[in-house]
Enzyme design. Structure first.
Site, mmCIF file in Angstrom:
data_model
loop_
_atom_site.group_PDB
_atom_site.id
_atom_site.type_symbol
_atom_site.label_atom_id
_atom_site.label_comp_id
_atom_site.label_asym_id
_atom_site.label_seq_id
_atom_site.Cartn_x
_atom_site.Cartn_y
_atom_site.Cartn_z
ATOM 1 C CD GLU A 240 7.227 -6.224 1.984
ATOM 2 O OE1 GLU A 240 8.104 -5.620 1.345
ATOM 3 O OE2 GLU A 240 7.405 -7.329 2.504
ATOM 4 C CE1 TYR B 22 2.242 -4.393 7.074
ATOM 5 C CE2 TYR B 22 3.374 -5.041 5.051
ATOM 6 C CZ TYR B 22 2.552 -4.167 5.740
ATOM 7 O OH TYR B 22 2.044 -3.064 5.092
ATOM 8 C CB SER C 3 1.251 -3.949 1.460
ATOM 9 O OG SER C 3 2.647 -3.955 1.300
HETATM 10 P P1 NAP Z 1 2.455 4.002 9.912
HETATM 11 O O1 NAP Z 1 3.078 5.346 9.755
HETATM 12 O O2 NAP Z 1 3.214 2.914 10.565
HETATM 13 O O3 NAP Z 1 1.056 4.203 10.671
HETATM 14 C C1 NAP Z 1 0.350 3.121 11.190
HETATM 15 C C2 NAP Z 1 -0.824 3.643 11.994
HETATM 16 O O4 NAP Z 1 -1.567 2.545 12.527
HETATM 17 C C3 NAP Z 1 -0.433 4.527 13.193
HETATM 18 O O5 NAP Z 1 -1.360 5.586 13.276
HETATM 19 C C4 NAP Z 1 -0.622 3.583 14.367
HETATM 20 O O6 NAP Z 1 -0.917 4.250 15.581
HETATM 21 C C5 NAP Z 1 -1.844 2.813 13.897
HETATM 22 N N1 NAP Z 1 -2.068 1.547 14.600
HETATM 23 C C6 NAP Z 1 -1.191 0.542 14.801
HETATM 24 N N2 NAP Z 1 -1.780 -0.464 15.464
HETATM 25 C C7 NAP Z 1 -3.057 -0.079 15.704
HETATM 26 C C8 NAP Z 1 -4.159 -0.666 16.348
HETATM 27 N N3 NAP Z 1 -4.075 -1.881 16.927
HETATM 28 N N4 NAP Z 1 -5.334 -0.011 16.399
HETATM 29 C C9 NAP Z 1 -5.428 1.229 15.853
HETATM 30 N N5 NAP Z 1 -4.422 1.855 15.238
HETATM 31 C C10 NAP Z 1 -3.253 1.206 15.159
HETATM 32 O O7 NAP Z 1 2.013 3.425 8.478
HETATM 33 P P2 NAP Z 1 1.846 4.196 7.078
HETATM 34 O O8 NAP Z 1 3.153 4.198 6.376
HETATM 35 O O9 NAP Z 1 1.105 5.455 7.298
HETATM 36 O O10 NAP Z 1 0.935 3.156 6.289
HETATM 37 C C11 NAP Z 1 -0.495 3.216 6.383
HETATM 38 C C12 NAP Z 1 -1.077 1.856 5.999
HETATM 39 O O11 NAP Z 1 -0.674 1.520 4.669
HETATM 40 C C13 NAP Z 1 -0.606 0.689 6.866
HETATM 41 O O12 NAP Z 1 -1.678 -0.226 6.942
HETATM 42 C C14 NAP Z 1 0.527 0.062 6.070
HETATM 43 O O13 NAP Z 1 0.662 -1.292 6.398
HETATM 44 C C15 NAP Z 1 0.003 0.262 4.659
HETATM 45 N N6 NAP Z 1 1.006 0.384 3.605
HETATM 46 C C16 NAP Z 1 2.010 1.299 3.731
HETATM 47 C C17 NAP Z 1 2.916 1.461 2.688
HETATM 48 C C18 NAP Z 1 4.031 2.454 2.790
HETATM 49 O O14 NAP Z 1 4.986 2.347 1.993
HETATM 50 N N7 NAP Z 1 3.962 3.445 3.680
HETATM 51 C C19 NAP Z 1 2.772 0.695 1.515
HETATM 52 C C20 NAP Z 1 1.703 -0.209 1.418
HETATM 53 C C21 NAP Z 1 0.809 -0.340 2.465
HETATM 54 P P3 NAP Z 1 0.233 4.719 16.635
HETATM 55 O O15 NAP Z 1 0.580 6.130 16.230
HETATM 56 O O16 NAP Z 1 -0.461 4.618 17.937
HETATM 57 O O17 NAP Z 1 1.384 3.754 16.481
HETATM 58 N N1 GDD Z 2 13.813 -0.829 7.799
HETATM 59 C C1 GDD Z 2 15.052 -1.068 7.339
HETATM 60 N N2 GDD Z 2 16.118 -0.739 8.122
HETATM 61 N N3 GDD Z 2 15.188 -1.620 6.116
HETATM 62 C C2 GDD Z 2 16.445 -1.834 5.663
HETATM 63 C C3 GDD Z 2 17.571 -1.495 6.403
HETATM 64 C C4 GDD Z 2 17.409 -0.934 7.708
HETATM 65 O O1 GDD Z 2 18.355 -0.631 8.422
HETATM 66 N N4 GDD Z 2 18.669 -1.807 5.668
HETATM 67 C C5 GDD Z 2 18.241 -2.311 4.513
HETATM 68 N N5 GDD Z 2 16.884 -2.339 4.497
HETATM 69 C C6 GDD Z 2 16.062 -2.884 3.406
HETATM 70 C C7 GDD Z 2 15.016 -3.902 3.858
HETATM 71 O O2 GDD Z 2 15.607 -5.183 4.025
HETATM 72 C C8 GDD Z 2 14.026 -3.840 2.692
HETATM 73 O O3 GDD Z 2 14.456 -4.692 1.662
HETATM 74 C C9 GDD Z 2 14.132 -2.386 2.216
HETATM 75 O O4 GDD Z 2 15.297 -1.829 2.840
HETATM 76 C C10 GDD Z 2 12.921 -1.528 2.591
HETATM 77 O O5 GDD Z 2 12.669 -1.685 3.975
HETATM 78 P P1 GDD Z 2 11.591 -0.761 4.742
HETATM 79 O O6 GDD Z 2 11.893 0.663 4.512
HETATM 80 O O7 GDD Z 2 11.515 -1.261 6.146
HETATM 81 O O8 GDD Z 2 10.236 -1.046 3.938
HETATM 82 P P2 GDD Z 2 9.549 -2.410 3.476
HETATM 83 O O9 GDD Z 2 9.648 -2.449 1.979
HETATM 84 O O10 GDD Z 2 10.027 -3.576 4.225
HETATM 85 O O11 GDD Z 2 8.028 -2.180 3.924
HETATM 86 C C11 GDD Z 2 7.388 -0.915 3.683
HETATM 87 O O12 GDD Z 2 6.755 -0.931 2.423
HETATM 88 C C12 GDD Z 2 5.689 -1.887 2.287
HETATM 89 C C13 GDD Z 2 5.166 -1.779 0.846
HETATM 90 O O13 GDD Z 2 5.950 -2.553 -0.006
HETATM 91 C C14 GDD Z 2 6.396 -0.700 4.831
HETATM 92 O O14 GDD Z 2 5.895 0.622 4.743
HETATM 93 C C15 GDD Z 2 5.223 -1.663 4.740
HETATM 94 O O15 GDD Z 2 4.238 -1.303 5.701
HETATM 95 C C16 GDD Z 2 4.631 -1.571 3.323
HETATM 96 O O16 GDD Z 2 3.545 -2.456 3.172
#
Ligand code: NAP
Ligand code: GDD
Length: 342
Positions: free
Chosen positions: A137, A159, A135
């Site tokens: 992050e 995280y 990520s």
């Molecule tokens: P998400 O929608 O939160 O999905 C997470 C998945 O992980 C869900 O299917 C959840 O199952 C499963 N899970 C959680 N804990 C588990 C466990 N202990 N054992 C097995 N499965 C488990 O996340 P996403 O946005 O699709 O992201 C996919 C991956 O990419 C994650 O690893 C996230 O950290 C990473 N990532 C995401 C982003 C982004 O912007 N979306 C960016 C960079 C990296 P349940 O349905 O049961 O909760």
């Molecule tokens: N969730 C959330 N809720 N975020 C908020 C809010 C709120 O009400 N208000 C402001 N934010 C700001 C957060 O402080 C952060 O700076 C930004 O919006 C994005 O927050 P999220 O959408 O929660 O995403 P994230 O950037 O913290 O994390 C996501 O992206 C990562 C990749 O950079 C997640 O998908 C992570 O799993 C992923 O790794």
């Protein structure tokens, strides 16, 4: 015969898009899912509909990254060619409340999977290709802008610390044991299937519900944070491309454009002729003890080697999410009206 893929986190946003992509490419797809007291397969139910027609190419298996035995059993049953590790406690704010659980799932869970794959490969001689969901992050308090594969990490949340551990374990299994293991360092990616507590979806869902009179306020945290937001459908394609290369490597995946939460709010609300200043309140509960202020990725390596590029800008993505949430809000409104008639 088509390839066999195993996806952990199959019920999540990315899991659903990746399942669609791999099925379209002729893969047999196996998903690992946790047992819960409610249904969690909403995002993949539409892919499951052919299950009575004999040609079942999506199968689900109960398991948990925390349960190493279940992980091992699934690997040996499924015999995958490719494993995509998408499972995680993926909410950054929540990781401050549950740092130990987050570390266990994200970092130790990944090691469970890597160990299971290594032992399976050693006992059968079959190569298994591994994708790790790293990520942006991990860049946290960024050391340079834009961020590339060479930018040092400075994680700012439990995280992100856990993801750094999993990232280096993946590199180490590649170098120590010759595993075909890749890290995709993905910047934020969103879609109509994004979880409703992530900021983009929280905004588009609220804007649509406000338009239909279903809510009147939206509580948010830091509006100044900037993110490099892309479309999840594009990003799962980059994951797949990484595992099709001759050699394993790590890649940044990003759009190369960064916008603030405020700009995203402007876009979502103005597209519905609403003014967010009338509805948004800042709630300190949504602030983080340490924030990641600005992320901006340079995906040149992915473009040059994988031939990957994003197809949607933040504005197009935002419109897509607003349109989908308008449909949901309309259904909700219709249901609410019908219940008043009864
Ligand atoms: P998400 O929608 O939160 O999905 C997470 C998945 O992980 C869900 O299917 C959840 O199952 C499963 N899970 C959680 N804990 C588990 C466990 N202990 N054992 C097995 N499965 C488990 O996340 P996403 O946005 O699709 O992201 C996919 C991956 O990419 C994650 O690893 C996230 O950290 C990473 N990532 C995401 C982003 C982004 O912007 N979306 C960016 C960079 C990296 P349940 O349905 O049961 O909760
Ligand atoms: N969730 C959330 N809720 N975020 C908020 C809010 C709120 O009400 N208000 C402001 N934010 C700001 C957060 O402080 C952060 O700076 C930004 O919006 C994005 O927050 P999220 O959408 O929660 O995403 P994230 O950037 O913290 O994390 C996501 O992206 C990562 C990749 O950079 C997640 O998908 C992570 O799993 C992923 O790794």
């Amino acid at each position: 015969m088509g390839k066999v893929a195993l996806i952990t986190g199959v019920t999540g946003q990315d899991g659903s898009y990746l399942t669609e992509l791999l099925l379209a490419k002729g893969y047999a797809v196996h998903g690992m899912m946790r047992r819960a007291s409610v249904f969690t397969t909403e995002r993949i139910d539409h892919l499951y509909q052919d299950r009575h027609e004999g040609d079942v190419r999506l199968r689900l298996h109960y398991g948990d990254l925390l349960d190493a035995i279940s992980v091992r059993r699934i690997i040996s049953e499924v015999k995958p060619d490719e494993v995509y590790n998408l499972a995680a406690q993926s909410h950054v704010r929540t990781s401050f409340d549950q740092p130990v659980y987050t570390a266990e799932v994200v970092s130790i869970g990944t090691v469970h999977l890597l160990e299971a794959i290594r032992d399976y490969r050693d006992s059968t001689g079959k190569e298994v290709r591994f994708y790790q969901a790293s990520s942006s992050e991990m860049f946290g308090k960024v050391r340079e802008t834009p961020q590339t594969e060479y930018t040092p990490f400075y994680p700012r949340s439990p995280y992100a610390c856990a993801k750094v551990h999993a990232h280096w374990q993946t590199v180490n299994y590649r170098e120590a044991y010759g595993l075909f293991a890749c890290n995709g360092i993905l910047f934020n990616h969103e879609s109509p299937r994004r979880g409703e507590t992530f900021v983009t979806r929280k905004i588009t869902r609220a804007a649509a519900r406000i338009k239909f009179g279903l809510q009147d306020r939206l509580f948010l945290g830091n509006l100044d944070a900037k993110r490099d937001w892309g479309f999840a459908g594009d990003y799962v394609d980059a994951m797949w491309r990484m595992l099709q290369q001759e050699d394993p490597d790590d890649y940044v995946v990003a759009t190369g454009e960064s916008c603030s939460v405020r700009e995203f709010l402007d876009e979502a609300f103005s597209s519905l002729d609403l003014d967010w200043h009338d509805c948004v309140e800042i709630d300190p509960r949504y602030l983080r003890p340490t924030e990641v202020d600005v992320l901006l990725g340079d995906a040149s390596k992915a473009r040059d080697i994988l031939g990957w590029k994003p197809t949607l800008t933040m504005r197009q993505l935002c419109r897509m999410m607003v349109d989908a949430d308008l449909q949901l809000a309309e259904q909700e409104r219709t249901l609410a009206d019908a219940s008043h008639l009864v």
